[in-house]
Each structure stands twice: as C-alpha cells, then as structure tokens.
Design a protein around this motif. Structure first.
Motif, PDB file in Angstrom:
ATOM      1  N   ASP A  50      29.118   4.938  30.371  1.00 25.23           N
ATOM      2  CA  ASP A  50      27.748   4.287  29.904  1.00 25.23           C
ATOM      3  C   ASP A  50      27.572   3.961  28.992  1.00 25.23           C
ATOM      4  N   LEU A  51      27.595   3.115  27.768  1.00 21.62           N
ATOM      5  CA  LEU A  51      27.159   2.443  26.060  1.00 21.62           C
ATOM      6  C   LEU A  51      27.380   3.536  25.765  1.00 21.62           C
ATOM      7  N   TYR A  52      25.776   4.588  26.076  1.00 18.63           N
ATOM      8  CA  TYR A  52      25.717   5.777  25.077  1.00 18.63           C
ATOM      9  C   TYR A  52      27.153   7.099  24.788  1.00 18.63           C
ATOM     10  N   GLU A  53      27.758   7.178  26.182  1.00 19.99           N
ATOM     11  CA  GLU A  53      28.590   8.154  26.524  1.00 19.99           C
ATOM     12  C   GLU A  53      29.967   7.347  25.167  1.00 19.99           C
ATOM     13  N   ALA A  55      29.883   5.709  22.856  1.00 21.36           N
ATOM     14  CA  ALA A  55      29.162   5.650  21.405  1.00 21.36           C
ATOM     15  C   ALA A  55      29.160   6.902  20.472  1.00 21.36           C
ATOM     16  N   TYR A  56      29.141   8.125  21.503  1.00 25.10           N
ATOM     17  CA  TYR A  56      28.941   9.490  21.377  1.00 25.10           C
ATOM     18  C   TYR A  56      30.776  10.173  21.430  1.00 25.10           C
ATOM     19  N   LEU A  57      31.426   9.648  21.789  1.00 23.72           N
ATOM     20  CA  LEU A  57      33.231   9.576  22.470  1.00 23.72           C
ATOM     21  C   LEU A  57      32.963   9.188  20.729  1.00 23.72           C
ATOM     22  N   HIS A  58      32.719   8.220  20.551  1.00 21.08           N
ATOM     23  CA  HIS A  58      33.549   7.602  19.045  1.00 21.08           C
ATOM     24  C   HIS A  58      33.078   7.941  17.700  1.00 21.08           C
ATOM     25  N   GLY A  59      31.861   8.432  17.862  1.00 26.18           N
ATOM     26  CA  GLY A  59      31.060   8.561  16.443  1.00 26.18           C
ATOM     27  C   GLY A  59      29.447   9.827  16.688  1.00 26.18           C
ATOM     28  N   GLN A  60      29.816  10.277  17.926  1.00 28.88           N
ATOM     29  CA  GLN A  60      28.883  10.989  17.677  1.00 28.88           C
ATOM     30  C   GLN A  60      27.285  10.701  17.948  1.00 28.88           C
ATOM     31  N   ALA A  61      26.307  11.556  17.844  1.00 34.55           N
ATOM     32  CA  ALA A  61      24.897  11.384  17.608  1.00 34.55           C
ATOM     33  C   ALA A  61      24.643  10.183  16.675  1.00 34.55           C
ATOM     34  N   SER A  62      25.166  10.020  15.592  1.00 29.91           N
ATOM     35  CA  SER A  62      24.717   8.914  14.751  1.00 29.91           C
ATOM     36  C   SER A  62      25.102   7.804  15.463  1.00 29.91           C
ATOM     37  N   ARG A  63      26.718   7.633  15.730  1.00 28.39           N
ATOM     38  CA  ARG A  63      26.767   6.675  16.482  1.00 28.39           C
ATOM     39  C   ARG A  63      25.320   5.727  17.521  1.00 28.39           C
ATOM     40  N   VAL A  64      25.364   6.679  18.230  1.00 32.60           N
ATOM     41  CA  VAL A  64      24.171   6.548  19.403  1.00 32.60           C
ATOM     42  C   VAL A  64      23.174   6.060  19.314  1.00 32.60           C
ATOM     43  N   ALA A 134      21.603  16.532  25.934  1.00 28.93           N
ATOM     44  CA  ALA A 134      21.617  16.158  26.977  1.00 28.93           C
ATOM     45  C   ALA A 134      22.324  15.749  27.451  1.00 28.93           C
ATOM     46  N   LEU A 135      23.500  14.447  26.860  1.00 32.37           N
ATOM     47  CA  LEU A 135      24.182  13.471  26.554  1.00 32.37           C
ATOM     48  C   LEU A 135      24.941  14.325  26.195  1.00 32.37           C
ATOM     49  N   ARG A 136      25.205  15.038  25.425  1.00 34.59           N
ATOM     50  CA  ARG A 136      26.320  15.830  24.839  1.00 34.59           C
ATOM     51  C   ARG A 136      27.029  16.644  26.240  1.00 34.59           C
ATOM     52  N   ASP A 137      25.979  17.870  26.234  1.00 34.64           N
ATOM     53  CA  ASP A 137      26.380  18.469  27.581  1.00 34.64           C
ATOM     54  C   ASP A 137      27.118  17.321  29.086  1.00 34.64           C
ATOM     55  N   ARG A 138      26.360  15.734  29.484  1.00 33.39           N
ATOM     56  CA  ARG A 138      27.763  15.494  30.381  1.00 33.39           C
ATOM     57  C   ARG A 138      29.066  15.591  29.785  1.00 33.39           C
ATOM     58  N   GLY A 248      29.321  -7.064  22.019  1.00 30.54           N
ATOM     59  CA  GLY A 248      29.410  -6.929  20.922  1.00 30.54           C
ATOM     60  C   GLY A 248      28.210  -5.248  20.592  1.00 30.54           C
ATOM     61  N   LEU A 249      27.539  -4.775  21.530  1.00 32.13           N
ATOM     62  CA  LEU A 249      27.376  -4.052  21.460  1.00 32.13           C
ATOM     63  C   LEU A 249      28.847  -3.006  21.869  1.00 32.13           C
ATOM     64  N   ARG A 250      29.519  -3.267  23.319  1.00 36.62           N
ATOM     65  CA  ARG A 250      30.369  -2.208  22.979  1.00 36.62           C
ATOM     66  C   ARG A 250      31.519  -2.179  21.725  1.00 36.62           C
ATOM     67  N   ASP A 251      31.453  -3.125  20.764  1.00 34.84           N
ATOM     68  CA  ASP A 251      32.576  -3.557  20.284  1.00 34.84           C
ATOM     69  C   ASP A 251      31.381  -1.870  18.711  1.00 34.84           C
ATOM     70  N   LEU A 252      30.419  -2.430  18.743  1.00 32.36           N
ATOM     71  CA  LEU A 252      29.593  -1.283  17.484  1.00 32.36           C
ATOM     72  C   LEU A 252      30.098   0.023  18.068  1.00 32.36           C
ATOM     73  N   ALA A 253      29.829   0.474  19.440  1.00 31.93           N
ATOM     74  CA  ALA A 253      29.536   1.138  20.228  1.00 31.93           C
ATOM     75  C   ALA A 253      31.166   1.863  19.625  1.00 31.93           C
ATOM     76  N   VAL A 254      32.479   1.420  19.953  1.00 35.88           N
ATOM     77  CA  VAL A 254      33.832   1.907  19.489  1.00 35.88           C
ATOM     78  C   VAL A 254      33.357   1.927  17.893  1.00 35.88           C
ATOM     79  N   HIS A 255      33.294   0.846  16.807  1.00 39.71           N
ATOM     80  CA  HIS A 255      33.702   0.754  15.943  1.00 39.71           C
ATOM     81  C   HIS A 255      33.027   1.013  14.205  1.00 39.71           C
ATOM     82  N   GLY A 256      31.674   0.853  15.330  1.00 40.73           N
ATOM     83  CA  GLY A 256      30.385   1.622  14.353  1.00 40.73           C
ATOM     84  C   GLY A 256      30.018   0.245  13.103  1.00 40.73           C
ATOM     85  N   LEU A 257      28.591   0.262  12.417  1.00 35.78           N
ATOM     86  CA  LEU A 257      27.946  -0.841  11.694  1.00 35.78           C
ATOM     87  C   LEU A 257      28.608  -1.513  10.827  1.00 35.78           C
TER      88      LEU A 257
END
Length: 299
Positions: A50-53, A55-64, A134-138, A248-257
């Motif tokens: 999912d989108l938040y997963e 984001a976490y894999l690319h940039g961890q909590a701040s990216r989410v 919980a997101l990270r544990d998953r 755009g949300l997918r790209d933000l999750a991958v590359h950030g702000l």
C-alpha cells in the motif's frame, strides 16, 4: 601429577565452570529456536504494497507523514499556509482525516507545533507513535525489512526476542567471569602442585567465547531485504497505480518532497544562499628606496 586433593578440587572447579557455561549456552539455543519458530515466508512481490508501506520502505516514518499530509492537502482536507521559509501552519478542513495514518500525521503535527500553531518544516519523526510502529512491524513480519539484522520475520521487541536477549546476556556474563575462574584454577594448581585440570580451560574458554560471538553478531542497522526491494521495484510499474489514484502520491512516496514545485506550500525550504566572500585586502606596497651610493669626499 600433583596431590590427589589438588586434582580433585581442580577438576570440580573445571566441571562447575563447564556446567554453568553449557547451561547458559543451551538456554541461548532454546531461546533462539523459540524466537524463530513463528517466521513465515517473505511476502511475494506480486502482493501489492500500500502507499504507506511504500513510503516507509523508501523514507521511513517521516516519508509516511509527508505522504499523508500531501494526500489530505490534495483532497482539500488540509489547509497549509507558509509563514516563513522553513515554517508552515496546518489546519484540518472539510471532512478531515480519511484513515488512521492521516489521523496519526495530524497528531504528530499538533505535538510538534509551537504555541501559535506554527511548525518547523520539514519535521523529522521516528517510530514512537503506535500506528507507525504497527506499520513498521508489519513490514518486518512480512520479511520486507530486517529488524536490527535479526532473522527475517523476527521483531526485536517481541516477547520471544526479549527472552533471547536475556539468555544472550546471561551467557555473556558467564563468559566474562570464566577467566577469573581459570585464574582461581591456576592458583589452586600451583598451591597443590596439580596442573592436570588446567588443560581443560583453554578449550572451554574458546568454545564459550565462540558461542557468545555468534550471538552478538546478530546486530546491524535496519535495512530493506531482497523481498522488500523486489516489492519496491514492482511499485514502479504503471499497473501499480489503481484507477482513481494519483501517480504523484506514488512518486512522492518514492522520492520525497523534492518533487514538489517551488510554489507548493509543502515544498522543501530552499537552502540559504552562500554570501559572497569579502574582497581580499590588497597587500601593502613596499616603500621605494633610492640608493645613491657613498659620497665622493672632496670632489
């Protein structure tokens, strides 16, 4: 060979050391088996992140948090006002948060804001919020991330892992005290002229240290696993974006702000311009000395 009582007491001291080290090593092995008993196969790359997963894999909590805020801003559920180069004001509007991650993002923003509602941008967050953990544990349990380089699918803060850590610490304590026991054996052997039991200490020390080193070698920084990288690669495909979702949300999750335009209120602050260095002072001019030579006397 030494006295019989010297050999007897030396052997008893050696056997006590061996029994203690063996007991803690066996408990360490049992704890490791219990820790790894619930491991399941890593999640297949075909099972969509999912989108938040992502984001976490690319940039961890701040990216989410960045993704959740931008999602709310694009849905007109969050008003953002830039008050300074590195400060913003965030106000929920409209229908408010749509899921628990957006609610968590607003809670984190409210906790980081000052008394006037201003927020330094961009903020940096960790895994302190229960929803973020919980997101990270998953992701860890699905084999997409390693947790301090424990075996894949093992959580550091699970009860089984905590029992393994306690068993590892007990064995490490025994290993630290074994040289002192060996020194006592040396004193006894010299006093009783019974050196035979000393032959058992070198292999005992080597074996106990080897067990400890294998256990302590389990620690390393958190990292994305091969299965996690495969899932991240699958998210780059066009078919990953479902109908009605924003690329755009997918790209933000991958590359950030860094992808946001200079006019966007959630953009990264521009780095300060480097001031031109002051002009270097000119070196002082050396005075000109005219030397006319010595006088010619009476000429």
């Amino acid at each position: 060979m030494g006295t019989w009582w010297g050999n007897l007491f030396g052997a008893l001291l050696l056997l006590a050391s061996l029994a203690t080290a063996s007991a803690t090593a066996a408990a360490l092995r049992r704890a490791r088996r219990a820790m790894t008993a619930g491991i399941r196969p890593p999640r297949s790359p075909e099972q969509r992140l999912d989108l938040y997963e992502l984001a976490y894999l690319h940039g961890q909590a701040s990216r989410v948090v960045d993704v959740a805020l931008l999602r709310m801003h694009r849905g007109r559920r969050l008003t953002v006002r830039r008050t300074a180069v590195d400060r913003v004001e965030l106000r929920p509007s409209g229908r408010g948060p749509r899921d628990d991650v957006e609610t968590m993002a607003l809670d984190l923003m409210a906790g980081a804001a000052d008394g006037e509602g201003g927020l330094r941008w961009p903020p940096v967050f960790g895994d302190g919020h229960p929803r973020m953990r919980a997101l990270r544990d998953r992701l860890v349990l699905d084999g997409l991330m390693s947790d301090d380089n424990f075996p894949l699918g093992v959580l550091r803060r699970s009860p089984a892992t905590q029992r393994w850590l306690a068993a590892r610490n007990r064995h490490a304590t025994v290993v630290r005290w074994l040289p002192a026991t060996a020194a006592a054996g040396v004193v006894l052997a010299v006093a009783a002229h019974a050196l035979l039991p000393l032959l058992g200490y070198p292999p005992l020390l080597w074996w106990a240290r080897a067990v400890r080193e294998r256990a302590e070698g389990a620690f390393a920084p958190i990292s994305v696993t091969d299965a996690g990288r495969a899932a991240m690669k699958a998210a780059e495909r066009p078919e990953w974006i479902r109908p009605g979702e924003s690329a755009g949300l997918r790209d933000l999750a991958v590359h950030g702000l860094v992808l946001l335009s200079a006019r966007h209120p959630l953009r990264l602050p521009e780095p300060p311009r480097r001031a031109d260095p002051p002009p270097r002072p000119e070196p002082p001019r050396e005075p000109v000395v005219i030397y006319e030579g010595p006088g010619l006397g009476g000429l």
